[in-house]
Write an enzyme that holds these catalytic residues in place. Sequence first.
Site, PDB file in Angstrom:
ATOM      1  N   ASP A 172      19.608 -25.479  35.450  1.00  0.00           N
ATOM      2  CA  ASP A 172      18.248 -25.081  35.822  1.00  0.00           C
ATOM      3  C   ASP A 172      17.465 -26.291  36.343  1.00  0.00           C
ATOM      4  OD1 ASP A 172      16.142 -23.365  36.271  1.00  0.00           O
ATOM      5  OD2 ASP A 172      15.432 -23.355  34.202  1.00  0.00           O
ATOM      6  N   PRO A 224      11.888 -28.708  40.123  1.00  0.00           N
ATOM      7  CA  PRO A 224      10.802 -29.674  39.972  1.00  0.00           C
ATOM      8  C   PRO A 224      10.034 -29.563  38.656  1.00  0.00           C
ATOM      9  CG  PRO A 224      10.837 -28.833  42.205  1.00  0.00           C
ATOM     10  CD  PRO A 224      11.843 -28.028  41.432  1.00  0.00           C
ATOM     11  N   ALA A 225       9.909 -28.350  38.123  1.00  0.00           N
ATOM     12  CA  ALA A 225       9.181 -28.172  36.860  1.00  0.00           C
ATOM     13  C   ALA A 225       9.902 -28.814  35.682  1.00  0.00           C
ATOM     14  CB  ALA A 225       8.961 -26.685  36.586  1.00  0.00           C
TER      15      ALA A 225
END
Length: 226
Positions: free
Chosen positions: A92, A95-96
């Site tokens: 996963d 950017p977060a």
Amino acid sequence: ISDDEEKNELMLRFVREARAAGKLVHPNIITIHDVGKEKDMTYIVMQCIEGPSLQNWIASKKKFSAPDVIKLMLQLCDALNFAHQSGIVHRDIKPANILLDRNGKPHICDFGVAHVEMSTITQTGATIGTPSYMSPEQVMGKKIDKRSDIFSLGAILYELLTGKRPFDGDSITTVIYKIVNEEAPSPTEARKDITEEFGPIVKKALSKDPDNRYSSCSELAVDLKK
């Protein structure tokens, strides 16, 4: 999904994150200090990063220079290469899930959906990963390996260079269709001042066929250094 099932899935995610990230000691991977349970509350104690996520930086419409992009990507490549060599696929990368400290140094976090080789934990529940950065094999539910993380890195590289996601749409269905069936526009089409040398790198990282992608993050790093 029932409350009990949701709690069990959350517990499994906590255990996965603790097991995966707890194995990794790297300057660009967030440090897990402890995991425990107090009455009905399960918790993780992790390194505090005083700074925004990469997603926040991108959302601020900040323009990244080519040297800044390369510097950031090389650190991410090194961190993921270390994880992959340790038998862990993040699954996963987005950017977060990349936190930036006050010096702009990136730290990869959220190993809650990571796959750990030889793990006895069964992955269950909702779709794993974030569609805009997922590889074609991942959105199709096929078996994935480290090359799926490399695809996600390629999507981030594209977004840092252009300010746009390589596969975007008004719905998840549209995004998934593009990931599986359409080639991303060349970075130079999206931003005219980008050197053409980035084009082949992005294209290889975002190849639909994992066999045509970079075989390792270190291989991607070599081309970025060039």
